[in-house]
Design a protein around this motif. Structure first.
Motif, mmCIF file in Angstrom:
data_model
loop_
_atom_site.group_PDB
_atom_site.id
_atom_site.type_symbol
_atom_site.label_atom_id
_atom_site.label_comp_id
_atom_site.label_asym_id
_atom_site.label_seq_id
_atom_site.Cartn_x
_atom_site.Cartn_y
_atom_site.Cartn_z
ATOM 1 N N CYS A 127 0.791 -1.233 0.000
ATOM 2 C CA CYS A 127 0.000 0.000 0.000
ATOM 3 C C CYS A 127 0.819 1.278 0.000
ATOM 4 O O CYS A 127 0.243 2.369 -0.044
ATOM 5 N N LEU A 152 0.435 6.284 2.351
ATOM 6 C CA LEU A 152 -0.206 5.072 1.853
ATOM 7 C C LEU A 152 -1.221 5.424 0.771
ATOM 8 O O LEU A 152 -1.806 6.509 0.770
ATOM 9 N N LYS A 153 -1.426 4.494 -0.141
ATOM 10 C CA LYS A 153 -2.401 4.693 -1.210
ATOM 11 C C LYS A 153 -3.814 4.708 -0.629
ATOM 12 O O LYS A 153 -4.152 3.903 0.243
ATOM 13 N N CYS A 156 -6.512 1.427 -0.243
ATOM 14 C CA CYS A 156 -5.717 0.203 -0.402
ATOM 15 C C CYS A 156 -5.833 -0.708 0.811
ATOM 16 O O CYS A 156 -5.837 -1.918 0.690
#
Length: 199
Positions: A127, A152-153, A156
Motif C-alpha cells: 500500500c 499510503l495509497k 488500499c
C-alpha cells in the motif's frame, strides 16, 4: 477512508522480555508466512538487572525490537478483531524459579502466572505510495535506507485491522483506528500509535 497507525512501544514504563538462553536470533518478518506449525517456543524472561517495577507490567512488552508481543489479557481482547490476520505464537515465559533472590517480592508477585504470545502478522498489503512518500535509498544497493515521510495509497488498506508492508528491512506493524480504539478503551498498556498519512 480508514485511519492507519504504526505501532510503536511507549517510552514510559518499559518492560522488555529477553531470551532466557542463547539460541539463533529470531528476526521480525514481513512475508506473511505462517510459523505456528513449526514454532518452537523460546524461553523468555525479564532479566533481573533490567527489570523495573512500578504498579503493574505493560500488556505489550518489548521483545526482539519491533515484534508485537502481548500478555494473555491483551490477547483475549484483541484476538476477536485480528485473529484472521495473525498467528499468536506462544512464548515460554519463565518466572524466576530458583532466581527469586534476584527479584523483589513485589516483582515476584507481578510475574506469577504471566504468559505471553508473539504476534505474527500474516496480512501483507502493498500500500505504500512510492511517488508521494519521502524515501532515502542506499547508493550501493538501491535498497531503502530511510522513509522520513510515508504515504499510503487511498482505498488500499480496506478493512484490515492489522497488516505489514512488503518493504525489505522495514518490518513494521500497522493497525486500523478500530484496533487503536479497542486498545485504548480497555486501557491496554505498552503501545503508542503514530498516524500514517493516506492519499
Amino acid at each position: 477512508m480508514t485511519t492507519v497507525w504504526r505501532l510503536d512501544h511507549t517510552d514510559t514504563h518499559i518492560n522488555s522480555l529477553s531470551l532466557r538462553y542463547e539460541r539463533p536470533p529470531i528476526y521480525p518478518r514481513n512475508d506473511g508466512l505462517p510459523e505456528l506449525e513449526t514454532w518452537e517456543a523460546p524461553q523468555v524472561w525479564y532479566e533481573p538487572l533490567d527489570f523495573r517495577v512500578s504498579k503493574s507490567l505493560v500488556n505489550f512488552p518489548r521483545w526482539t525490537g519491533i515484534t508485537p508481543v502481548c500478555d494473555a489479557h491483551a490477547m483475549s481482547i484483541v484476538q476477536p478483531l485480528i485473529s484472521e490476520h495473525v498467528e499468536f505464537l506462544p512464548l515460554d515465559f519463565r518466572a524466576p524459579v530458583g532466581d527469586g533472590s534476584l527479584y523483589s517480592e513485589q516483582a515476584l508477585q507481578l510475574l506469577e502466572g504471566k504468559s505471553y504470545h508473539a504476534i505474527n502478522v500474516l496480512t501483507t498489503l502493498d500500500c505504500m505510495d512510492y511517488e508521494r512518500s519521502e524515501i532515502t535509498y542506499f547508493e550501493s544497493t538501491g535498497g531503502i535506507f530511510r522513509i522520513p515521510k510515508m504515504v499510503l495509497k487511498a482505498d488500499c488498506v480496506g478493512d484490515a485491522p492489522i497488516f505489514k508492508l512488503p518493504i525489505r528491512n522495514r518490518v513494521r506493524t500497522y493497525v486500523s483506528d478500530e484496533f487503536k480504539q479497542l486498545v485504548e478503551a480497555n486501557n491496554l498498556t505498552g503501545l503508542e500509535f503514530r498516524k500514517i498519512r493516506i492519499g
